[in-house]
Design an enzyme around this catalytic site. Structure first.
Site, short mmCIF file in Angstrom:
data_model
loop_
_atom_site.label_atom_id
_atom_site.label_comp_id
_atom_site.label_asym_id
_atom_site.label_seq_id
_atom_site.Cartn_x
_atom_site.Cartn_y
_atom_site.Cartn_z
N CYS A 172 -35.00 -0.68 12.45
CA CYS A 172 -33.86 -0.01 13.08
C CYS A 172 -34.35 1.25 13.77
O CYS A 172 -33.93 1.58 14.88
CB CYS A 172 -32.80 0.35 12.05
SG CYS A 172 -32.47 -0.89 10.80
N CYS A 227 -8.16 -2.08 -4.23
CA CYS A 227 -6.72 -1.86 -4.37
C CYS A 227 -5.98 -3.19 -4.46
O CYS A 227 -5.03 -3.32 -5.22
CB CYS A 227 -6.19 -1.02 -3.21
SG CYS A 227 -6.21 0.75 -3.56
N ARG A 280 -21.82 -5.92 13.09
CA ARG A 280 -22.73 -5.32 14.08
C ARG A 280 -24.17 -5.28 13.54
O ARG A 280 -25.12 -5.64 14.23
CB ARG A 280 -22.23 -3.92 14.40
CG ARG A 280 -23.07 -3.07 15.31
CD ARG A 280 -23.20 -3.63 16.69
NE ARG A 280 -24.53 -4.21 16.90
CZ ARG A 280 -24.94 -4.71 18.05
NH1 ARG A 280 -24.15 -4.73 19.10
NH2 ARG A 280 -26.14 -5.21 18.17
N CYS A 286 0.86 -1.19 0.00
CA CYS A 286 0.00 0.00 0.00
C CYS A 286 0.89 1.24 0.00
O CYS A 286 0.63 2.22 -0.70
CB CYS A 286 -0.90 0.03 1.23
SG CYS A 286 -1.72 -1.53 1.63
N CYS A 331 2.29 2.86 -3.24
CA CYS A 331 1.43 3.80 -3.98
C CYS A 331 1.04 5.02 -3.15
O CYS A 331 0.97 6.13 -3.66
CB CYS A 331 0.16 3.09 -4.45
SG CYS A 331 0.45 1.89 -5.77
N HIS A 332 0.74 4.80 -1.86
CA HIS A 332 0.13 5.87 -1.05
C HIS A 332 1.10 6.57 -0.11
O HIS A 332 0.71 7.54 0.54
CB HIS A 332 -1.02 5.30 -0.22
CG HIS A 332 -2.15 4.76 -1.04
ND1 HIS A 332 -3.01 5.56 -1.75
CD2 HIS A 332 -2.55 3.48 -1.27
CE1 HIS A 332 -3.91 4.80 -2.38
NE2 HIS A 332 -3.65 3.54 -2.10
N CYS A 349 -35.93 1.09 17.34
CA CYS A 349 -34.99 1.02 18.46
C CYS A 349 -34.09 2.25 18.52
O CYS A 349 -33.95 2.87 19.56
CB CYS A 349 -34.15 -0.26 18.37
SG CYS A 349 -35.09 -1.73 18.89
N HIS A 350 -33.46 2.60 17.40
CA HIS A 350 -32.37 3.58 17.46
C HIS A 350 -32.80 5.03 17.33
O HIS A 350 -32.04 5.93 17.66
CB HIS A 350 -31.31 3.22 16.42
CG HIS A 350 -30.62 1.93 16.74
ND1 HIS A 350 -29.81 1.77 17.85
CD2 HIS A 350 -30.62 0.71 16.13
CE1 HIS A 350 -29.34 0.52 17.88
NE2 HIS A 350 -29.82 -0.14 16.86
N CYS A 395 -27.83 -7.15 14.87
CA CYS A 395 -29.15 -6.54 15.10
C CYS A 395 -30.21 -7.27 14.27
O CYS A 395 -31.31 -7.51 14.75
CB CYS A 395 -29.12 -5.05 14.78
SG CYS A 395 -28.32 -4.09 16.10
#
Lengths: 144, 258
Positions: free
Chosen positions: B174, B111, B215, B73, B76-77, B177-178, B219
């Site tokens: 979602c 990449c 995550r 990486c 290139c970066h 609840c959130h 849920c």
């Protein structure tokens, strides 16, 4: 020879019991037991307390002291048996959307109108008719 | 005279209410604010935060040549602290040459396949999460700044649709609840506002670093909904919407969560 029709009757009766019962709603209640028998309050208490079966304490609190982790998204279950009749409680467990279309409480004895249900649960009710009756039998005892 | 006084008074009142609005404007809470002090300390202390071990591993992978091109990486970066600063604040985004948004791990895999001619790393792979954590860590403390444009906006709208639709056997969304119940307790756990501020996170329940997708799958499984496969575009759409909800909030990568 005489046994055959009896067998047919028995098998017929079993097949009928396996089908989800269509509960009869009268006003804001389901007056008669889904199984034709009364439920068992002790089993009902265990279902309400269970995180994987009833799931009730995710949202509700209730007089179940050994379960430390209780929710506060919904009213306490304490006193439910004095606020509501057995039939009213049954409808609230079976399908609360009949009373409040926007309720967040899941319908415990309904399979239709749901989207993207996980395969393991597809076509199944959250609780069986027997379990609903057990839960109702327990809630009725919650007088204060 | 009175008119000028009045105007002056009004200006003062406006200034005051403007200031109050500014101060009171942002009531959003990161999951960080909803966890106990012990966990906050663990996240804040780089020597105690388990996620930092993965950031370090990511730093080593950043400099390690890979694939048929045998390029790293860094080839290139260059220095990540310069070239990767702010990058995580705007993902998911549509990289040059792509026709749809990808999230940060998707961009890292692009990449690998295009520039390093290396294998795609599978979802939740430790090296992939470590690289992602290393890149996102370069934006720690920077405000989330989502990209806009017709294509990315359409995906974001799809994500909002998913966020608001009830699903699963428990028939919840979602948003229920959130948005509607955030801050209340689900079986004793405070429901957070679901801001994607800290990903990938070190979650104590997992005993591992995990992605935002992991995550979200938790849920979905919780409400007994069919979880999409981990490479499904629905997650990218949801992530786009979550980043929009959290616009301006600061990145915390690597966050610790219970």
């Amino acid at each position: 020879m005489r046994i055959l029709p009896v067998l047919a009757l028995l098998l017929g009766a079993q097949a009928a019991a396996a089908q989800p019962v269509t509960p009869q709603i009268v006003d804001d209640a389901i007056p008669t037991s889904l199984t034709g028998r009364p439920g068992d309050a002790a089993r009902g208490r265990a279902i309400v307390a269970s995180r994987s079966t009833g799931l009730c304490l995710l949202c509700h609190s209730g007089p179940i002291a050994e379960e430390r982790f209780q929710g506060d998204l919904a009213p306490s279950l304490a006193g439910a048996g004095s606020r509501w009749s057995e039939g009213q409680l049954r409808l609230r467990i079976v399908d609360g959307t009949r009373l409040n279309a926007d309720t967040i409480m899941p319908a415990y004895y309904r399979t239709g109108g749901l989207q993207r249900v996980a395969r393991a649960f597809d076509g199944k009710t959250i609780l069986s008719a027997e379990q609903v009756e057990d839960v109702v039998a327990y809630l009725v005892t919650l007088k204060d | 005279m009175t008119a000028r006084l009045l105007a002056f008074g009004l200006a003062l009142v406006f200034a005051a209410s403007y200031a109050a609005a500014q101060a009171g404007a942002d009531k959003r809470r990161s999951g960080y604010q909803d966890m106990g002090e012990a966990l906050q300390k663990m996240q804040d202390d780089d020597t105690a935060n388990p996620g930092m071990l993965f950031v370090q591993l990511g730093g080593q992978l950043w400099a390690k040549p890979a694939g048929a091109e045998n390029k790293s990486c860094a080839d290139c970066h260059g220095v990540a602290a310069d070239s990767m600063k702010g990058v995580a604040t705007r993902y998911p985004a549509i990289p040059q040459g792509a026709d749809r948004p990808v999230d940060l791990e998707g961009r890292i895999n692009m990449c690998r396949t295009e520039n390093q001619k290396a294998e795609r790393l599978p979802p939740e792979n430790r090296d992939l999460l470590s690289l992602e954590a290393y890149v996102a860590h370069q934006s720690r403390g920077m405000p989330i700044a989502p990209p806009y444009g017709p294509v990315v906006d359409a995906f974001r709208a799809q994500g909002e649709g998913i966020y608001r639709r009830r699903q699963g056997q428990l028939n919840l969304s979602c948003a229920i609840c959130h948005d509607d119940n955030a801050g209340k307790k689900l079986a004793g756990i405070v429901i957070p506002e679901a801001h994607p501020t800290g990903y990938p996170i070190y979650r104590l329940e997992w005993q591992a670093l995990g992605s935002l997708k992991r995550r979200l799958r938790n849920c979905l499984v919780g409400i007994r909904a069919e979880a999409w496969s981990l490479d499904a575009p629905e997650y990218v759409a949801l992530e786009l919407y979550l980043m929009e909800r959290a616009k301006g909030m600061k990145l915390e990568t690597p966050a610790v969560r219970p």
